[in-house]
Design a protein around this motif. Structure first.
Motif, mmCIF file in Angstrom:
data_model
loop_
_atom_site.group_PDB
_atom_site.id
_atom_site.type_symbol
_atom_site.label_atom_id
_atom_site.label_comp_id
_atom_site.label_asym_id
_atom_site.label_seq_id
_atom_site.Cartn_x
_atom_site.Cartn_y
_atom_site.Cartn_z
ATOM 1 N N PRO A 32 -12.431 35.596 -4.671
ATOM 2 C CA PRO A 32 -13.774 35.047 -4.890
ATOM 3 C C PRO A 32 -14.031 34.678 -6.355
ATOM 4 N N GLY A 33 -14.454 33.448 -6.564
ATOM 5 C CA GLY A 33 -14.823 32.975 -7.892
ATOM 6 C C GLY A 33 -13.683 32.421 -8.728
ATOM 7 N N ASN A 34 -12.424 32.719 -8.389
ATOM 8 C CA ASN A 34 -11.310 32.235 -9.211
ATOM 9 C C ASN A 34 -11.183 30.720 -9.171
ATOM 10 N N CYS A 35 -11.198 30.168 -7.993
ATOM 11 C CA CYS A 35 -10.975 28.731 -7.830
ATOM 12 C C CYS A 35 -12.007 28.151 -6.863
ATOM 13 N N PRO A 36 -13.219 27.941 -7.344
ATOM 14 C CA PRO A 36 -14.281 27.480 -6.447
ATOM 15 C C PRO A 36 -14.002 26.112 -5.834
ATOM 16 N N GLY A 37 -13.163 25.302 -6.476
ATOM 17 C CA GLY A 37 -12.856 23.979 -5.931
ATOM 18 C C GLY A 37 -11.702 23.974 -4.946
#
Length: 154
Positions: free
Chosen positions: A66-71
């Motif tokens: 979660p949050g590392n690679c939002p895309g």
């Protein structure tokens, strides 16, 4: 010790009613508890140290935290089915585009997948490396069956 905690400890030493002491002890305990997100941010940005034949699939775990690679699309996995035979190059080239660099470091050159770790990089990311290791025998077998691997003699 933070100044807030020191202040609370100092207050605890004053004569207090039982209720006030309970409240202050609760506050003191609350200040010592870190959330998972707080611990995660202390380890940011993570640097994926990729040992050859050791866990390219681990990158899939890192990009989906979660949050590392939002895309990064949720249903997109780091594998040859999704990215083709050179899936590591292709997926790593998307890292700077899809990932939050404050949380997960992406290599400057995504096409040089097994770079040496120099002293400067080590000092910058000291304590923030993540890697996956495997038994040496398994690593050699994996390299042997990979036609493009550098470990295999021609």
């Amino acid at each position: 010790m933070t100044s807030i905690r020191r202040g609370l400890i100092g207050l605890i030493l004053l004569p207090l009613t039982v209720d006030a002491l309970e409240i202050q002890m609760h506050l003191l305990r609350h200040l010592e508890i870190e959330t998972a997100e707080m611990r995660r941010m202390k380890a940011s940005p993570m640097f994926w140290l990729h040992i050859p034949k050791c866990g390219t699939s681990f990158l899939d775990t890192l990009v989906h935290m979660p949050g590392n690679c939002p895309g990064w699309p949720e249903n997109l996995s780091v594998n040859d089915e999704m990215f083709g035979k050179c899936f590591e190059d292709a997926s790593r080239s998307m890292c700077p585009v899809w990932c939050d660099q404050a949380r997960l470091h992406c290599d400057q050159n995504p096409h040089a997948t097994h770079q040496f770790l120099d002293e400067e990089t080590y000092q910058i990311y000291k304590g923030k490396f993540v890697a996956l290791f495997r038994q040496p025998e398994r690593r050699l077998l994996s390299a042997w069956y990979d036609d493009s691997d550098i470990f295999r003699a021609n």
